[in-house]
Design a protein around this motif. Structure first.
Motif, mmCIF file in Angstrom:
data_model
loop_
_atom_site.group_PDB
_atom_site.id
_atom_site.type_symbol
_atom_site.label_atom_id
_atom_site.label_comp_id
_atom_site.label_asym_id
_atom_site.label_seq_id
_atom_site.Cartn_x
_atom_site.Cartn_y
_atom_site.Cartn_z
ATOM 1 N N THR A 182 68.630 21.867 5.079
ATOM 2 C CA THR A 182 69.701 22.647 5.695
ATOM 3 C C THR A 182 69.322 23.044 7.122
ATOM 4 O OG1 THR A 182 70.319 23.512 3.530
ATOM 5 C CG2 THR A 182 71.150 24.692 5.458
ATOM 6 N N ALA A 183 68.079 23.472 7.312
ATOM 7 C CA ALA A 183 67.636 23.886 8.645
ATOM 8 C C ALA A 183 67.708 22.719 9.630
ATOM 9 C CB ALA A 183 66.214 24.432 8.568
ATOM 10 N N THR A 209 80.489 20.608 4.132
ATOM 11 C CA THR A 209 79.561 21.279 3.233
ATOM 12 C C THR A 209 80.160 21.580 1.866
ATOM 13 O OG1 THR A 209 78.379 23.369 2.882
ATOM 14 C CG2 THR A 209 80.164 23.406 4.504
ATOM 15 N N ASP A 258 74.122 18.447 3.994
ATOM 16 C CA ASP A 258 72.794 18.565 3.415
ATOM 17 C C ASP A 258 72.944 18.535 1.900
ATOM 18 O OD1 ASP A 258 74.131 21.073 3.897
ATOM 19 O OD2 ASP A 258 72.351 22.100 3.181
ATOM 20 N N ASP A 295 79.576 36.452 7.888
ATOM 21 C CA ASP A 295 78.743 35.312 7.490
ATOM 22 C C ASP A 295 78.971 34.861 6.049
ATOM 23 O OD1 ASP A 295 77.544 34.803 9.906
ATOM 24 O OD2 ASP A 295 75.821 36.104 9.517
ATOM 25 N N ARG A 336 84.481 23.617 13.299
ATOM 26 C CA ARG A 336 83.056 23.937 13.327
ATOM 27 C C ARG A 336 82.770 25.311 12.719
ATOM 28 N NH1 ARG A 336 79.842 20.756 16.231
ATOM 29 N NH2 ARG A 336 78.429 22.448 16.777
ATOM 30 N N TYR A 385 82.433 27.085 9.670
ATOM 31 C CA TYR A 385 82.324 26.786 8.244
ATOM 32 C C TYR A 385 82.043 28.036 7.405
ATOM 33 C CZ TYR A 385 77.234 27.067 8.750
ATOM 34 O OH TYR A 385 75.950 27.498 8.994
ATOM 35 N N TYR A 430 80.586 19.896 9.759
ATOM 36 C CA TYR A 430 79.746 20.166 8.593
ATOM 37 C C TYR A 430 80.616 20.073 7.338
ATOM 38 C CZ TYR A 430 76.124 22.718 5.885
ATOM 39 O OH TYR A 430 75.159 23.106 4.971
ATOM 40 N N LEU A 464 73.397 20.046 14.206
ATOM 41 C CA LEU A 464 74.792 20.441 14.389
ATOM 42 C C LEU A 464 74.999 21.176 15.713
ATOM 43 C CD1 LEU A 464 77.338 20.121 12.613
ATOM 44 C CD2 LEU A 464 76.936 22.436 11.778
ATOM 45 N N ALA A 465 73.963 21.870 16.161
ATOM 46 C CA ALA A 465 74.073 22.650 17.402
ATOM 47 C C ALA A 465 74.290 21.766 18.625
ATOM 48 C CB ALA A 465 72.813 23.495 17.583
ATOM 49 N N LEU A 525 71.397 22.096 10.554
ATOM 50 C CA LEU A 525 71.942 23.086 11.478
ATOM 51 C C LEU A 525 71.397 22.886 12.896
ATOM 52 C CD1 LEU A 525 71.862 26.259 9.201
ATOM 53 C CD2 LEU A 525 73.842 24.858 9.817
ATOM 54 N N GLU A 526 70.160 22.445 13.000
ATOM 55 C CA GLU A 526 69.590 22.148 14.317
ATOM 56 C C GLU A 526 70.337 20.985 14.971
ATOM 57 O OE1 GLU A 526 65.279 20.875 16.281
ATOM 58 O OE2 GLU A 526 65.386 21.538 14.194
#
Length: 378
Positions: free
Chosen positions: A171-172, A187, A117, A29, A21, A23, A185, A178-179, A175-176
């Protein structure tokens, strides 16, 4: 679970913690990269396509029988330009190169469920290779994505979630989800195994040109997956001593979304902020490419540059290519539109070997091309 190749953050040297998880680098970051591994030029190369370079790929790739994509020469300014037709790959775009290796790594890690995504091609490729590997796949896509690409994903068994608004909204939404999900992911934007696959573009081209590098390569660029793969591949060939120079790399972007081109013009080391669209070149609409710093460094190190083209110029280029027998996705046709612009700036010479990456087949965007032809006829 197999550990696989070592991943490390090039910005701060943080090593990947092995958690699927994770990534991106938890310290800064940034994106992870593969730890350097020199090529062995004496390693056996047999067969065609991706599998030919198995010894130069860090994990066993999932295969759909990828061919060596063809080269086609077209007249240009009294000389020729060479097109590499990546639409000949199994799902119709260069994204198969990255997906084959990324999914191979996911399979080694024992992953059974992934999310991604995509504006279309990356998702279609991931869905196909996940289907081959027996991995469940969910795709978050912007609502403007070409219907044909979404149909591909659905046909391969992917669950396709269309997200209203521009590309970042997809993408947003991912990620929502994925939480609250156990999915991984997968990617193409962040995972360096993807670039390990796109390096094969350089390896193929090197062999197709009889062990030489071209003078310049024009590459449609959104996130920079193919541009970085080409840069890494040619750099590895140069380090192995089989070529004496790397080609100049040119990022071709849409005027509607050109964060790398703007950064090159401004002398910046980071992508410039942009709203990101709309444009017919949907594959380029990545306003904030995660590997933008790497892409800019690779372009400058090669002695290349960047150019932004209009939708009008892209359609004119699309018509020119189609009249020559090459049906290119508009994102790909942008490379032909860039030829004369770069030549006008003195950056390309007719006597040079110039290669255009035709990254996707035109049938990927059949509806848009049909509408363009109907409008042209009217």
């Amino acid at each position: 679970m197999a550990r696989g190749p070592a991943l490390v953050c090039p910005a701060c040297a943080t090593a990947w913690d092995g958690d699927l998880r994770t990534y991106r680098c938890p310290a800064c970051d940034g994106p992870f990269s593969l730890a350097p591994a020199p090529l062995d030029p004496a390693a056996a190369r047999t067969g065609a396509g991706l599998g030919r370079y198995a010894a130069w790929i860090p994990v066993p790739a999932v295969s759909l029988g990828e061919p060596t994509t063809p080269l086609v020469e077209l007249p240009w300014r009294g000389a020729t330009a060479t097109l590499k037709l990546e639409g000949a790959l199994p799902t119709g775009s260069f994204k198969d190169r990255g997906a084959a290796v990324l999914v191979g790594w996911l399979r080694e890690q024992g992953v059974r469920d992934v999310v991604e995504d995509s504006s279309g091609n990356a998702g279609a490729a991931l869905a196909a290779y996940c289907a081959r590997a027996g991995i469940a796949c969910t795709l978050f896509v912007p609502e403007h994505a070409s219907p044909g690409k979404l149909t591909q994903g659905r046909a391969h068994g992917a669950h396709v979630v269309r997200v209203p608004g521009p590309r970042p909204n997809a993408t947003a939404a991912l990620l929502e989800r994925l939480a609250t999900s156990d999915a991984v992911y997968a990617t193409h934007l962040w995972n360096p195994l993807y670039q390990a696959g796109t390096r094969t573009f350089a390896f193929e081209l090197w062999e197709q040109l009889d062990g030489r590098a071209p003078d310049a390569i024009l590459i449609p660029t959104g996130a920079g997956g193919l541009l970085l793969g080409a840069a890494l591949g040619f750099a590895a060939l140069a380090e192995a001593g089989v070529i004496d120079r790397v080609p100049r790399l040119y990022a071709v972007q849409s005027e509607a979304c050109a964060p790398l081109v703007r950064a090159l013009a401004a002398g910046s080391t980071r992508p410039e902020d942009t709203d990101g669209g709309p444009s017919i070149a949907e594959g380029m609409l990545i306003a904030r490419p995660p590997r933008g710093v790497e892409a800019l460094a690779a372009i400058r190190a090669s002695g290349g540059g960047g150019i932004a083209v209009s939708d009008e110029a892209i359609w004119a280029a699309s018509d020119r290519l189609a009249a020559s027998g090459v049906l290119a996705e508009p994102t790909s046709a942008a490379t032909w539109a860039a030829l004369d612009l770069l030549a006008g700036r003195g950056e390309l010479e007719p006597g040079e070997r110039v290669v255009l990456a035709i990254t996707g087949h035109g049938l990927k965007t059949e509806a848009a091309i049909r509408a363009h032809l109907d409008e042209r006829k009217a």
